[in-house]
Write an enzyme that holds these catalytic residues in place. Sequence first.
Site, PDB file in Angstrom:
ATOM      1  N   THR A  83      -6.072 -23.734  46.246  1.00 29.30           N
ATOM      2  CA  THR A  83      -6.848 -22.537  45.851  1.00 29.30           C
ATOM      3  C   THR A  83      -7.422 -21.916  47.134  1.00 29.30           C
ATOM      4  OG1 THR A  83      -8.733 -23.958  45.315  1.00 29.30           O
ATOM      5  CG2 THR A  83      -7.357 -23.220  43.468  1.00 29.30           C
TER       6      THR A  83
ATOM      7  N   LYS B  15      -5.618 -31.351  46.982  1.00 27.54           N
ATOM      8  CA  LYS B  15      -6.229 -30.078  47.354  1.00 27.54           C
ATOM      9  C   LYS B  15      -7.723 -30.277  47.276  1.00 27.54           C
ATOM     10  CE  LYS B  15      -7.521 -27.068  44.951  1.00 27.54           C
ATOM     11  NZ  LYS B  15      -8.887 -26.633  44.448  1.00 27.54           N
TER      12      LYS B  15
ATOM     13  N   THR C  27     -11.123 -36.530  43.277  1.00 24.77           N
ATOM     14  CA  THR C  27     -11.278 -35.154  43.686  1.00 24.77           C
ATOM     15  C   THR C  27     -10.257 -34.266  43.031  1.00 24.77           C
ATOM     16  OG1 THR C  27     -11.599 -33.647  45.482  1.00 24.77           O
ATOM     17  CG2 THR C  27      -9.720 -35.060  45.671  1.00 24.77           C
TER      18      THR C  27
ATOM     19  N   GLU D 291     -14.421 -25.530  52.678  1.00 18.81           N
ATOM     20  CA  GLU D 291     -14.586 -24.072  52.703  1.00 18.81           C
ATOM     21  C   GLU D 291     -15.465 -23.643  53.873  1.00 18.81           C
ATOM     22  OE1 GLU D 291     -13.829 -22.807  48.056  1.00 18.81           O
ATOM     23  OE2 GLU D 291     -15.878 -23.178  48.714  1.00 18.81           O
TER      24      GLU D 291
ATOM     25  N   ASN E 110     -17.717 -17.938  49.073  1.00 23.21           N
ATOM     26  CA  ASN E 110     -18.265 -18.199  47.750  1.00 23.21           C
ATOM     27  C   ASN E 110     -19.157 -17.098  47.206  1.00 23.21           C
ATOM     28  OD1 ASN E 110     -17.105 -20.754  46.944  1.00 23.21           O
ATOM     29  ND2 ASN E 110     -18.015 -21.468  48.860  1.00 23.21           N
TER      30      ASN E 110
ATOM     31  N   THR F 186     -14.463 -11.826  42.785  1.00 30.24           N
ATOM     32  CA  THR F 186     -14.436 -10.363  42.783  1.00 30.24           C
ATOM     33  C   THR F 186     -13.629  -9.796  43.938  1.00 30.24           C
ATOM     34  OG1 THR F 186     -16.565 -10.473  43.898  1.00 30.24           O
ATOM     35  CG2 THR F 186     -16.565 -10.060  41.553  1.00 30.24           C
TER      36      THR F 186
END
Lengths: 387, 387
Positions: free
Chosen positions: A147, A169, A180, A259, A382, A387
């Site tokens: 992702t 992932k 995970t 991230e 995040n 959006t």
Amino acid sequence: MTEHALPQPKGFLTAVSNIGIKDETEDFVCIYSEAPCVSAGVFTQSRFAGPSVLLSREHLAHGNNRAIVAISKNANVATGAEGERDARDIVAGIAQALAISPEHVLIASTGVIGRRYPMEKIRPHLASLRTHLHAADFAAAARGIMTTDLVPKLAVARVGDAVLLGIAKGVGMIEPNMATLLTFFMTDAAIEREQLDAVFRRVMDKSFNCLSVDTDTSTSDTALILANGLAGPVDLAAFEAALLDISLQLVKKIARDGEGATKMLEVTVEHARDDRQAKRVAKAIVNSPLVKTAAHGADPNWGRVVMAIGKCDDELDIDPAKVSVAFGDMEVYPRQLGEAALAELKTVLTRDEIVIRVSLGLAEGRATVWGCDLSAGYVKINGEYTT
Amino acid sequence: MTEHALPQPKGFLTAVSNIGIKDETEDFVCIYSEAPCVSAGVFTQSRFAGPSVLLSREHLAHGNNRAIVAISKNANVATGAEGERDARDIVAGIAQALAISPEHVLIASTGVIGRRYPMEKIRPHLASLRTHLHAADFAAAARGIMTTDLVPKLAVARVGDAVLLGIAKGVGMIEPNMATLLTFFMTDAAIEREQLDAVFRRVMDKSFNCLSVDTDTSTSDTALILANGLAGPVDLAAFEAALLDISLQLVKKIARDGEGATKMLEVTVEHARDDRQAKRVAKAIVNSPLVKTAAHGADPNWGRVVMAIGKCDDELDIDPAKVSVAFGDMEVYPRQLGEAALAELKTVLTRDEIVIRVSLGLAEGRATVWGCDLSAGYVKINGEYTT
């Protein structure tokens, strides 16, 4: 590691495609074993576990699982009775295409919470699944489950005549509590079901359950292993060692790719009262936003590690007079650092792997956990995710 | 609120100055009552509590405290036996200057951990303290205790003939567990010591202990109240209500001024099994980095609230079928949102106060907690703090 150099467990096929869940990247992965398998799995403890987790837990109890289907970019969680029906429809479609029983199919999902699957796109793809199944391409499968991951995560080991291969992932909503989101292991080793289950749980506990990117436990965490036995029996201790080794490789790949992360953190706590206390203190350090931002900015503010230890007060046996803290080999507490030592510490903190070692001076408890720094990139990813 | 309009409790003096702990801003505050006081206090639960906390805890047990000295920009924590001696020397210097006993002095510190005080700058200042003491200027005192705070935090209320005034600081390393770093209340109401202590603990638990900026509990959290009785007795229930009211005002000022924060978050959990469960779930939401970043980016990713509820699995009685979630008055779960509703939710999330309401549908437990969004500003402030 190039795809050609990969040793492969025998008897597996894969299908990896884009079916347009969110964008043009691969979002559909099916892994299928031509021979019946022994399997084991662990899942999220979240009270909001989605239908994929509930269904896989049920099917794993049946045993004889032969296929894993993973859909990325949509978690199918908090979608009510419709979401449950969608998951059952997908599993039924896979089973029909592969001419196996629906109970033999395991399903995993990852992505945004609270949106229904675009079933009108998924159904035709299931009907034509056979035409997409090819000789296993696990590098493609590792890409297909991504992702916000920037790199695919794959690790492989030989155990006797068998091969053990894992993909995973990560990289946000990651503080797994059992597994995970998502990791799959395939092997052609022959192992008894009870033994595989015990080995798998022990290894997951020492690897994926010691990882935290952001303290947020996903609703969809799923770790699965399929063993089809085609390579015959293996030494069980060697198998467990290989499984731990490739699990830790995958864990470190996820931490490094957390991230927005620019650095991996490894925190070891030793001489705790027991392993549980060691893990709790190590997690408090690796999860502290102040430790994570100091690591990010290479700020030699070691006092924040002491702060994070100090807030683990559940048992009232941590004594500042017995504690020592080091970054790599450099002790920072109780030693008091002058300006030169602070400058040296700043250099240590500019590395892309930061190792923090703590001794509580109590007994023999020990744990190592992995995480990453906290950057403006995490905030950006995040704040803009859906959006 | 202008300084002139402030009602003041009678009988207090203040001294606020810069003694060069870190930079040119005010870093030394002394609050002194001309009359003997009744006092109460709560402190950090950190195992690494510094000498200021340990000394104040000891002196509070003596009672009859009349002075608070607060030093900002250096926490004097993890500084060993020298740090302890420094704290005792400061208290002794204050006591000598004010001609009171050292046990009557309370001390609080805030700032970087692991650095010794510049005693060569502090000692001469203590010797001349009398010349700096003036009629109380609490606005200056509120400024003097700031570290990364952008605005001073002060609130005041009248209770009968008495005045109750509170100041606070704290915008990073903030998830207080007993009190926040630092908050001081001064009143001229006359109250018994046991009553003041009970009222103070109840109010701190419903206010400062419901605040989290970043999940990191400071080693120096200190909340103190001095009541010198000069205005005579007051209605105790009215006093408690006023103390709660100004405590919540200070808590919201801290949340709004959280390091890097652009929005305040208020999370209420109702219909939990008990208040403890409600608070645990509310804290999981307000502390989730994914909820905080979504709030920051006004991303209508409500599924992250569901995720945060789901990870509170300690008691296994949270049932997704009984849960509802709303942002302000807008229900987002179990209702499934279409594109128009998601756009409406995005508008709600652009406000500078975001209210999240959760019902667990179990019983009558209830809690409200406060926090803030997570921005790139937090990362910047804390990657550069000491350097």
